[in-house]
Design a protein around this motif. Structure first.
Motif, PDB file in Angstrom:
ATOM      1  N   MET A   1       0.963  -1.204  -0.036  1.00  0.00           N
ATOM      2  CA  MET A   1      -0.005  -0.091   0.009  1.00  0.00           C
ATOM      3  C   MET A   1       0.914   1.309   0.019  1.00  0.00           C
ATOM      4  O   MET A   1       0.626   2.353  -0.640  1.00  0.00           O
ATOM      5  CB  MET A   1      -0.829   0.033   1.274  1.00  0.00           C
ATOM      6  N   ILE A   2       1.872   1.352   0.893  1.00  0.00           N
ATOM      7  CA  ILE A   2       2.769   2.452   0.947  1.00  0.00           C
ATOM      8  C   ILE A   2       3.539   2.539  -0.349  1.00  0.00           C
ATOM      9  O   ILE A   2       3.694   3.601  -0.971  1.00  0.00           O
ATOM     10  CB  ILE A   2       3.627   2.280   2.279  1.00  0.00           C
ATOM     11  N   LEU A   3       4.148   1.608  -0.987  1.00  0.00           N
ATOM     12  CA  LEU A   3       4.573   1.361  -2.259  1.00  0.00           C
ATOM     13  C   LEU A   3       3.823   2.148  -3.334  1.00  0.00           C
ATOM     14  O   LEU A   3       4.343   2.896  -4.041  1.00  0.00           O
ATOM     15  CB  LEU A   3       5.238   0.045  -2.561  1.00  0.00           C
ATOM     16  N   ALA A   4       2.693   1.701  -3.408  1.00  0.00           N
ATOM     17  CA  ALA A   4       1.609   2.191  -4.501  1.00  0.00           C
ATOM     18  C   ALA A   4       1.318   3.726  -4.261  1.00  0.00           C
ATOM     19  O   ALA A   4       1.434   4.289  -5.532  1.00  0.00           O
ATOM     20  CB  ALA A   4       0.231   1.424  -4.340  1.00  0.00           C
ATOM     21  N   LEU A   5       1.235   3.949  -3.018  1.00  0.00           N
ATOM     22  CA  LEU A   5       1.106   5.510  -2.697  1.00  0.00           C
ATOM     23  C   LEU A   5       2.478   6.297  -3.115  1.00  0.00           C
ATOM     24  O   LEU A   5       2.407   7.435  -3.706  1.00  0.00           O
ATOM     25  CB  LEU A   5       0.449   5.772  -1.422  1.00  0.00           C
ATOM     26  N   THR A   6       3.572   5.753  -2.956  1.00  0.00           N
ATOM     27  CA  THR A   6       4.931   6.327  -3.033  1.00  0.00           C
ATOM     28  C   THR A   6       4.740   6.376  -4.668  1.00  0.00           C
ATOM     29  O   THR A   6       5.390   7.672  -5.326  1.00  0.00           O
ATOM     30  CB  THR A   6       5.864   5.715  -2.643  1.00  0.00           C
ATOM     31  N   VAL A   7       4.449   5.422  -5.509  1.00  0.00           N
ATOM     32  CA  VAL A   7       4.660   5.327  -6.871  1.00  0.00           C
ATOM     33  C   VAL A   7       3.692   6.506  -7.553  1.00  0.00           C
ATOM     34  O   VAL A   7       4.100   7.306  -8.340  1.00  0.00           O
ATOM     35  CB  VAL A   7       4.212   4.243  -7.492  1.00  0.00           C
ATOM     36  N   CYS A   8       2.513   6.543  -6.923  1.00  0.00           N
ATOM     37  CA  CYS A   8       1.623   7.349  -7.493  1.00  0.00           C
ATOM     38  C   CYS A   8       1.925   8.791  -7.242  1.00  0.00           C
ATOM     39  O   CYS A   8       1.897   9.594  -8.010  1.00  0.00           O
ATOM     40  CB  CYS A   8       0.351   7.269  -6.761  1.00  0.00           C
ATOM     41  N   GLY A   9       2.510   9.249  -6.014  1.00  0.00           N
ATOM     42  CA  GLY A   9       3.167  10.421  -5.591  1.00  0.00           C
ATOM     43  C   GLY A   9       4.205  10.926  -6.582  1.00  0.00           C
ATOM     44  O   GLY A   9       4.191  11.963  -6.856  1.00  0.00           O
ATOM     45  N   ILE A  10       5.275   9.881  -7.009  1.00  0.00           N
ATOM     46  CA  ILE A  10       6.256  10.186  -7.771  1.00  0.00           C
ATOM     47  C   ILE A  10       5.638  10.539  -9.370  1.00  0.00           C
ATOM     48  O   ILE A  10       6.055  11.580  -9.971  1.00  0.00           O
ATOM     49  CB  ILE A  10       7.190   8.848  -7.934  1.00  0.00           C
ATOM     50  N   VAL A  11       4.703   9.799  -9.795  1.00  0.00           N
ATOM     51  CA  VAL A  11       4.317   9.894 -11.026  1.00  0.00           C
ATOM     52  C   VAL A  11       3.465  11.532 -11.045  1.00  0.00           C
ATOM     53  O   VAL A  11       3.676  12.232 -12.015  1.00  0.00           O
ATOM     54  CB  VAL A  11       2.921   8.717 -11.487  1.00  0.00           C
ATOM     55  N   VAL A  12       2.664  11.601 -10.127  1.00  0.00           N
ATOM     56  CA  VAL A  12       1.913  12.908 -10.072  1.00  0.00           C
ATOM     57  C   VAL A  12       3.009  14.062 -10.021  1.00  0.00           C
ATOM     58  O   VAL A  12       2.781  15.247 -10.675  1.00  0.00           O
ATOM     59  CB  VAL A  12       1.074  13.087  -8.883  1.00  0.00           C
ATOM     60  N   ALA A  13       4.071  13.939  -9.179  1.00  0.00           N
ATOM     61  CA  ALA A  13       5.098  14.861  -9.114  1.00  0.00           C
ATOM     62  C   ALA A  13       5.739  15.060 -10.562  1.00  0.00           C
ATOM     63  O   ALA A  13       6.133  16.476 -11.073  1.00  0.00           O
ATOM     64  CB  ALA A  13       6.031  14.565  -8.257  1.00  0.00           C
ATOM     65  N   LEU A  14       6.032  13.950 -11.269  1.00  0.00           N
ATOM     66  CA  LEU A  14       6.730  14.186 -12.231  1.00  0.00           C
ATOM     67  C   LEU A  14       5.749  14.781 -13.506  1.00  0.00           C
ATOM     68  O   LEU A  14       6.314  15.507 -14.466  1.00  0.00           O
ATOM     69  CB  LEU A  14       7.245  12.734 -13.054  1.00  0.00           C
ATOM     70  N   VAL A  15       4.312  14.535 -13.670  1.00  0.00           N
ATOM     71  CA  VAL A  15       3.606  15.348 -14.499  1.00  0.00           C
ATOM     72  C   VAL A  15       3.532  16.588 -14.313  1.00  0.00           C
ATOM     73  O   VAL A  15       3.756  17.485 -15.118  1.00  0.00           O
ATOM     74  CB  VAL A  15       2.294  14.615 -14.329  1.00  0.00           C
ATOM     75  N   LEU A  16       3.587  17.052 -12.949  1.00  0.00           N
ATOM     76  CA  LEU A  16       3.510  18.378 -12.610  1.00  0.00           C
ATOM     77  C   LEU A  16       5.040  19.197 -12.859  1.00  0.00           C
ATOM     78  O   LEU A  16       4.750  20.300 -13.609  1.00  0.00           O
ATOM     79  CB  LEU A  16       3.233  18.880 -10.999  1.00  0.00           C
ATOM     80  N   VAL A  17       5.914  18.510 -12.656  1.00  0.00           N
ATOM     81  CA  VAL A  17       7.173  19.115 -13.323  1.00  0.00           C
ATOM     82  C   VAL A  17       7.179  19.451 -14.809  1.00  0.00           C
ATOM     83  O   VAL A  17       7.718  20.267 -15.242  1.00  0.00           O
ATOM     84  CB  VAL A  17       8.228  18.341 -12.807  1.00  0.00           C
ATOM     85  N   GLY A  18       6.718  18.290 -15.474  1.00  0.00           N
ATOM     86  CA  GLY A  18       6.817  18.352 -16.821  1.00  0.00           C
ATOM     87  C   GLY A  18       5.746  19.553 -17.190  1.00  0.00           C
ATOM     88  O   GLY A  18       6.408  20.238 -18.296  1.00  0.00           O
ATOM     89  N   LEU A  19       4.688  19.869 -16.558  1.00  0.00           N
ATOM     90  CA  LEU A  19       3.593  20.774 -17.186  1.00  0.00           C
ATOM     91  C   LEU A  19       4.437  22.165 -16.814  1.00  0.00           C
ATOM     92  O   LEU A  19       4.254  23.208 -17.476  1.00  0.00           O
ATOM     93  CB  LEU A  19       2.373  20.722 -16.555  1.00  0.00           C
ATOM     94  N   PHE A  20       4.949  22.337 -15.628  1.00  0.00           N
ATOM     95  CA  PHE A  20       5.794  23.517 -15.123  1.00  0.00           C
ATOM     96  C   PHE A  20       6.838  24.004 -16.247  1.00  0.00           C
ATOM     97  O   PHE A  20       7.051  24.864 -16.557  1.00  0.00           O
ATOM     98  CB  PHE A  20       6.526  23.512 -13.670  1.00  0.00           C
ATOM     99  N   LEU A  21       7.593  22.582 -16.751  1.00  0.00           N
ATOM    100  CA  LEU A  21       8.797  23.122 -17.683  1.00  0.00           C
ATOM    101  C   LEU A  21       8.261  23.606 -18.865  1.00  0.00           C
ATOM    102  O   LEU A  21       8.735  24.320 -19.567  1.00  0.00           O
ATOM    103  CB  LEU A  21       9.627  21.664 -17.871  1.00  0.00           C
ATOM    104  N   PHE A  22       6.976  22.858 -19.318  1.00  0.00           N
ATOM    105  CA  PHE A  22       6.426  23.436 -20.624  1.00  0.00           C
ATOM    106  C   PHE A  22       6.166  24.995 -20.706  1.00  0.00           C
ATOM    107  O   PHE A  22       6.071  25.779 -21.282  1.00  0.00           O
ATOM    108  CB  PHE A  22       5.008  22.790 -20.789  1.00  0.00           C
ATOM    109  N   GLY A  23       5.484  25.230 -19.407  1.00  0.00           N
ATOM    110  CA  GLY A  23       5.058  26.855 -19.099  1.00  0.00           C
ATOM    111  C   GLY A  23       6.413  27.624 -19.103  1.00  0.00           C
ATOM    112  O   GLY A  23       6.178  28.956 -19.751  1.00  0.00           O
ATOM    113  N   LEU A  24       7.125  26.997 -18.275  1.00  0.00           N
ATOM    114  CA  LEU A  24       8.374  27.954 -18.269  1.00  0.00           C
ATOM    115  C   LEU A  24       9.336  28.245 -19.684  1.00  0.00           C
ATOM    116  O   LEU A  24       9.653  29.281 -19.941  1.00  0.00           O
ATOM    117  CB  LEU A  24       9.481  27.121 -17.220  1.00  0.00           C
ATOM    118  N   ARG A  25       9.443  26.913 -20.595  1.00  0.00           N
ATOM    119  CA  ARG A  25       9.910  27.304 -21.662  1.00  0.00           C
ATOM    120  C   ARG A  25       8.927  28.389 -22.583  1.00  0.00           C
ATOM    121  O   ARG A  25       9.652  29.044 -23.272  1.00  0.00           O
ATOM    122  CB  ARG A  25       9.787  25.876 -22.490  1.00  0.00           C
TER     123      ARG A  25
END
Length: 148
Positions: A1-25
Motif C-alpha cells: 500500500m505504501i509502495l503504491a502511494l509512493t509510486v503514485c506520488g512520484i508519477v503526479v510529481a513528474l507530471v507536474l514538473v513536466g507541465l511546469f517546464l512546458f510553461g517555463l519554456r
C-alpha cells in the motif's frame, strides 16, 4: 500500500514538473516579445493536401531578420526552424479546407511560402498575418523581398 502511494506520488510529481517546464519554456520564448501562434507544415507538395496531416502547432518569434519557429509540445530551447527574411518568398494565401479546419486554430489563414527552395505553409491569425507581411516588406534597403 505504501509502495503504491509512493509510486503514485512520484508519477503526479513528474507530471507536474513536466507541465511546469512546458510553461517555463513558453515564457522564456515569449520573454523577448514579438511572438505569435503559428502552425507550420514543411516540405509540402504543389497540390495542397487537405487531410490536415503534417501540421505542427508552434510559436514563432521575430528575431532581427529571421523568424524562429518553436514546436509547442517540445522541451527544446532552440527553434525547430529558422526562416531568414531575405529567403522567404510568398507564393499565396488560402483558407483552411476539409480536415485542415480541424487541425488548425479556428481563425487561421494559410500562407504558402518558399524558403530556400522548400515549399512550406504557415497558418496564423489574420492579425499575425498582417504583422508578418509588414515585417517581410520592412526589409532593409538592398534586400530582395518577394511578396505575392
Amino acid at each position: 500500500m505504501i509502495l503504491a502511494l509512493t509510486v503514485c506520488g512520484i508519477v503526479v510529481a513528474l507530471v507536474l514538473v513536466g507541465l511546469f517546464l512546458f510553461g517555463l519554456r513558453r515564457r522564456l520564448i515569449q520573454r523577448s516579445g514579438g511572438t505569435f501562434d503559428c502552425s507550420l507544415r514543411w516540405d509540402v507538395p504543389e497540390k495542397p493536401d487537405l487531410s490536415g496531416k503534417g501540421w505542427s502547432y508552434g510559436v514563432a518569434r521575430y528575431n532581427s531578420d529571421r523568424i524562429e519557429w518553436y514546436r509547442v509540445f517540445s522541451y527544446a530551447l532552440r527553434p525547430r526552424r529558422v526562416l531568414e527574411r531575405s529567403a522567404i518568398e510568398v507564393a499565396g494565401r488560402r483558407v483552411p479546407e476539409g480536415e485542415e479546419e480541424l487541425a488548425l486554430l479556428s481563425d487561421a489563414v494559410i500562407l504558402v511560402c518558399v524558403h530556400r527552395g522548400t515549399r512550406l505553409e504557415l497558418a496564423m491569425s489574420e492579425d499575425a498575418l498582417t504583422g508578418f507581411l509588414a515585417w517581410l516588406e520592412a526589409a532593409p534597403p538592398g534586400q530582395r523581398v518577394n511578396v505575392a
